[in-house]
Enzyme design. Structure first.
Site, PDB file in Angstrom:
ATOM      1  N   PRO A  89       0.881  -1.046  -0.093  1.00  0.00           N
ATOM      2  CA  PRO A  89      -0.169   0.051   0.043  1.00  0.00           C
ATOM      3  C   PRO A  89       0.997   1.252  -0.441  1.00  0.00           C
ATOM      4  CG  PRO A  89      -0.124  -0.958   2.653  1.00  0.00           C
ATOM      5  CD  PRO A  89       0.633  -2.065   1.448  1.00  0.00           C
ATOM      6  N   ALA A  91       0.630   5.216  -0.088  1.00  0.00           N
ATOM      7  CA  ALA A  91      -0.397   6.198  -0.450  1.00  0.00           C
ATOM      8  C   ALA A  91      -0.650   7.605  -1.275  1.00  0.00           C
ATOM      9  CB  ALA A  91      -0.713   7.772   0.714  1.00  0.00           C
ATOM     10  N   SER A 118      -4.326   1.562  -0.214  1.00  0.00           N
ATOM     11  CA  SER A 118      -4.354   1.987   1.134  1.00  0.00           C
ATOM     12  C   SER A 118      -4.627   2.709   0.852  1.00  0.00           C
ATOM     13  CB  SER A 118      -2.821   3.461   0.482  1.00  0.00           C
ATOM     14  OG  SER A 118      -3.037   4.274   1.224  1.00  0.00           O
ATOM     15  N   TYR A 141      -6.231   1.834   8.103  1.00  0.00           N
ATOM     16  CA  TYR A 141      -5.302   2.797   8.639  1.00  0.00           C
ATOM     17  C   TYR A 141      -6.906   2.992   9.624  1.00  0.00           C
ATOM     18  CZ  TYR A 141      -0.804   4.033   7.049  1.00  0.00           C
ATOM     19  OH  TYR A 141       0.369   4.215   6.791  1.00  0.00           O
ATOM     20  N   THR A 167      -2.853  -1.438   9.294  1.00  0.00           N
ATOM     21  CA  THR A 167      -1.212  -0.543   9.151  1.00  0.00           C
ATOM     22  C   THR A 167      -1.188  -0.929  10.980  1.00  0.00           C
ATOM     23  OG1 THR A 167      -0.730  -0.677   6.830  1.00  0.00           O
ATOM     24  CG2 THR A 167       0.671   0.635   8.424  1.00  0.00           C
ATOM     25  N   LYS A 231      -0.097  -5.425   9.521  1.00  0.00           N
ATOM     26  CA  LYS A 231       1.205  -5.214   8.572  1.00  0.00           C
ATOM     27  C   LYS A 231       1.230  -4.083   9.690  1.00  0.00           C
ATOM     28  CE  LYS A 231       2.756  -2.470   4.634  1.00  0.00           C
ATOM     29  NZ  LYS A 231       2.740  -0.690   5.073  1.00  0.00           N
ATOM     30  N   SER A 253       6.669  -5.850   8.489  1.00  0.00           N
ATOM     31  CA  SER A 253       7.474  -4.757   7.841  1.00  0.00           C
ATOM     32  C   SER A 253       7.761  -3.664   9.252  1.00  0.00           C
ATOM     33  CB  SER A 253       6.321  -4.689   7.356  1.00  0.00           C
ATOM     34  OG  SER A 253       6.096  -3.044   6.819  1.00  0.00           O
ATOM     35  N   ARG A 258      10.220   4.206   7.361  1.00  0.00           N
ATOM     36  CA  ARG A 258       9.565   5.401   7.207  1.00  0.00           C
ATOM     37  C   ARG A 258       9.039   5.705   9.314  1.00  0.00           C
ATOM     38  NH1 ARG A 258       8.664   7.300   2.006  1.00  0.00           N
ATOM     39  NH2 ARG A 258       6.740   8.176   2.536  1.00  0.00           N
ATOM     40  N   ASP A 286       8.094  -7.324   4.272  1.00  0.00           N
ATOM     41  CA  ASP A 286       7.959  -5.805   2.788  1.00  0.00           C
ATOM     42  C   ASP A 286       9.323  -5.196   3.398  1.00  0.00           C
ATOM     43  OD1 ASP A 286       7.004  -3.786   4.918  1.00  0.00           O
ATOM     44  OD2 ASP A 286       5.685  -3.673   3.256  1.00  0.00           O
ATOM     45  N   ARG A 290      14.322  -4.618  -3.528  1.00  0.00           N
ATOM     46  CA  ARG A 290      14.746  -3.435  -4.941  1.00  0.00           C
ATOM     47  C   ARG A 290      14.609  -4.793  -6.217  1.00  0.00           C
ATOM     48  NH1 ARG A 290      12.928  -1.081  -1.564  1.00  0.00           N
ATOM     49  NH2 ARG A 290      13.334   1.010  -0.721  1.00  0.00           N
ATOM     50  N   ARG A 310       8.264   1.328  -2.357  1.00  0.00           N
ATOM     51  CA  ARG A 310       8.785   2.216  -3.418  1.00  0.00           C
ATOM     52  C   ARG A 310       9.686   2.149  -5.128  1.00  0.00           C
ATOM     53  NH1 ARG A 310      11.444   3.229   0.940  1.00  0.00           N
ATOM     54  NH2 ARG A 310      11.189   4.519   2.677  1.00  0.00           N
TER      55      ARG A 310
HETATM   56  C1  FNR Z   1       4.389   3.561   2.506  1.00  0.00           C
HETATM   57  N1  FNR Z   1       3.709   2.590   2.943  1.00  0.00           N
HETATM   58  C2  FNR Z   1       2.369   2.370   3.142  1.00  0.00           C
HETATM   59  N2  FNR Z   1       2.412   1.921   4.311  1.00  0.00           N
HETATM   60  C3  FNR Z   1       0.705   1.644   4.499  1.00  0.00           C
HETATM   61  O1  FNR Z   1       0.350   0.829   5.468  1.00  0.00           O
HETATM   62  N3  FNR Z   1       0.190   2.624   3.718  1.00  0.00           N
HETATM   63  C4  FNR Z   1       0.122   3.464   3.875  1.00  0.00           C
HETATM   64  O2  FNR Z   1      -0.679   4.685   2.547  1.00  0.00           O
HETATM   65  C5  FNR Z   1       1.935   3.792   2.728  1.00  0.00           C
HETATM   66  N4  FNR Z   1       2.017   5.014   2.050  1.00  0.00           N
HETATM   67  C6  FNR Z   1       3.523   5.080   1.937  1.00  0.00           C
HETATM   68  C7  FNR Z   1       3.799   6.095   1.115  1.00  0.00           C
HETATM   69  C8  FNR Z   1       5.728   6.189   0.495  1.00  0.00           C
HETATM   70  C9  FNR Z   1       5.483   7.404  -0.620  1.00  0.00           C
HETATM   71  C10 FNR Z   1       5.887   4.855   1.246  1.00  0.00           C
HETATM   72  C11 FNR Z   1       7.553   4.866   0.534  1.00  0.00           C
HETATM   73  C12 FNR Z   1       5.940   4.421   1.513  1.00  0.00           C
HETATM   74  C13 FNR Z   1       4.819   1.636   3.157  1.00  0.00           C
HETATM   75  C14 FNR Z   1       5.005   0.528   2.094  1.00  0.00           C
HETATM   76  O3  FNR Z   1       3.529   0.155   2.068  1.00  0.00           O
HETATM   77  C15 FNR Z   1       5.396  -0.912   2.729  1.00  0.00           C
HETATM   78  O4  FNR Z   1       5.579  -1.070   3.578  1.00  0.00           O
HETATM   79  C16 FNR Z   1       7.163   0.425   2.405  1.00  0.00           C
HETATM   80  O5  FNR Z   1       7.285   0.987   1.143  1.00  0.00           O
HETATM   81  C17 FNR Z   1       8.148  -0.603   2.444  1.00  0.00           C
HETATM   82  O6  FNR Z   1       9.248  -0.891   1.664  1.00  0.00           O
HETATM   83  P1  FNR Z   1      10.377  -0.278   0.334  1.00  0.00           P
HETATM   84  O7  FNR Z   1       9.933  -1.340  -0.467  1.00  0.00           O
HETATM   85  O8  FNR Z   1       9.644   0.821   0.941  1.00  0.00           O
HETATM   86  O9  FNR Z   1      11.580   0.008   0.953  1.00  0.00           O
END
Ligand code: FNR
Length: 360
Positions: A89, A91, A118, A141, A167, A231, A253, A258, A286, A290, A310
């Site tokens: 997911p 956003a 998301s 969420y 999440t 998650k 995860s 972040r 997750d 890459r 990403r």
């Molecule tokens: C996310 N992630 C995320 N997770 C979630 O549960 N709901 C969300 O809305 C979002 N939004 C979101 C935005 C952006 C810009 C990023 C980069 C990430 C987290 C995402 O689901 C996931 O856990 C991570 O992106 C996995 O890591 P990698 O693959 O980006 O390293």
């Protein structure tokens, strides 16, 4: 300000692996949005650890194995997929391409995979699933209280979402950047007001007063009949409690590094969860994937499936649905090539390689 490049209409010849999309994606996205995508929490230690953890796992080549007719197919919660690479997911996908979530959904389905949409999607849940023309998964969420949360969930389930990914590692959703006027979380009601006086804690009396707790998770389990996957799991005691509550799956995860900087990479945590709970619940991972070989390593350490974050957005930002589909395809090919060279004919055979024994 430099003008943004137009989106690509075809996949570039020199893109051989997902990270090759980086120089195509970045000049097509405004800088603030790029920072939002690429950034991590704190000093970025966890985000970095997510990447390097994969390098520490060593493989063994096993030539001459007969892997003809092999595959990386997977059945998960009653759905069949051609590979174990789900879209995580993310956003507000219209920040990256005008076709937003619809483009990603189309790509996931075209590649016989799955997308987790998301709560903060920038298109309606109904229009995304209509484009996909198959059941997708919904990422939840917590919406401040049970009534609001249930309204959102019921809407998703009525629209045809067939699993809920809840999440739990990011209870505080702070606006990290000002969104452009035409992009918002279109499926959500306005947030509940936070009323605290000058002496109260912004964190404990404000944000966390609206965050979910264990009782809410149990309540959620009782209120939905579709599979419930949590998650953001990074501790075996939490995993145990979630399984006891009846959750059908866990995603190991750290949210791509972040949220809480300083926690280990999710790959480092995976073996402890697998060792105790494999077979009792589905275990996904997750953060930091890459390359298809990263996915292979996570599967070899016991994950049932992985989610890509990403990297698929790099494809989306470069070339919309085509770019996302290309990223998935590249990773699947890399995964299957790694399987072939290590003598693993299917996902069950990857687990039997017992790589967990060789991780340091
Ligand atoms: C996310 N992630 C995320 N997770 C979630 O549960 N709901 C969300 O809305 C979002 N939004 C979101 C935005 C952006 C810009 C990023 C980069 C990430 C987290 C995402 O689901 C996931 O856990 C991570 O992106 C996995 O890591 P990698 O693959 O980006 O390293």
């Amino acid at each position: 300000m430099t003008a943004l490049l137009n989106k690509l209409q075809s996949t570039p010849q020199d893109v051989q692996t997902a990270t090759d999309y980086l120089p195509y994606a970045q000049p097509r996205v405004p800088n603030t949005i790029w920072q939002y995508l690429a950034g991590g929490a704190g000093k970025g230690h966890t985000m970095q650890a997510n990447l390097t953890a994969f390098d520490d796992v060593k493989l063994t080549s096993r030539p001459l194995a007969d892997v003809k007719g092999g595959n990386s197919k997977l059945e998960l919660f009653g759905q069949q997929f051609n590979h174990p690479l789900l879209l995580a997911p993310i956003a507000y996908q219209r920040l990256f391409h005008i076709d937003g979530e619809q483009a990603s959904a189309m790509a996931a389905v075209a590649q016989s995979g799955q997308m987790v949409v998301s709560s903060l999607a920038s298109q309606t849940l109904e229009e995304i699933i209509e484009t996909a023309n198959q059941a997708l998964w919904f990422q939840l969420y917590w919406q401040g209280d049970r009534t609001r949360t249930l309204r959102l969930l019921n809407r998703a389930i009525e629209a045809g979402y067939s699993a809920v990914v809840f999440t739990v590692d990011a209870p505080v959703k702070q606006a990290v950047m000002a969104l452009p006027d035409n992009i918002s979380a279109v499926n959500l009601e306005p947030p509940l007001a936070i009323n605290i006086n000058a002496h109260q804690s912004k964190v404990f009396d404000g944000w966390m007063a609206q965050a979910p707790n264990w009782a809410d998770l149990a309540w959620l389990r009782d209120h939905i009949s579709v599979p419930l996957i949590v998650k953001g799991v990074m501790h075996t005691e939490d995993a145990e409690r979630m399984i006891h509550i009846g959750c059908d799956g866990l995603v190991v995860s750290n949210h791509g590094g972040r949220v809480l900087d300083g926690v280990p990479s999710s790959l480092e945590v995976l073996p402890s969860v697998v060792e105790r709970f494999s077979g009792q619940t589905k275990i996904l991972l997750d953060s930091g994937i890459r390359h298809g070989q990263d996915a292979f390593k996570a599967l070899a350490l016991g994950a049932d499936a992985v989610m890509i974050g990403r990297p698929f957005i790099w494809g989306l930002a470069s070339a919309g649905a085509l770019g996302v589909a290309h990223v998935i395809r590249l990773m699947r090919d890399e995964l299957e090539m790694t399987m072939a060279l290590t003598g693993a004919k299917d996902l069950a055979a990857i687990k039997q390689l017992n790589l967990g024994k060789t991780i340091k």
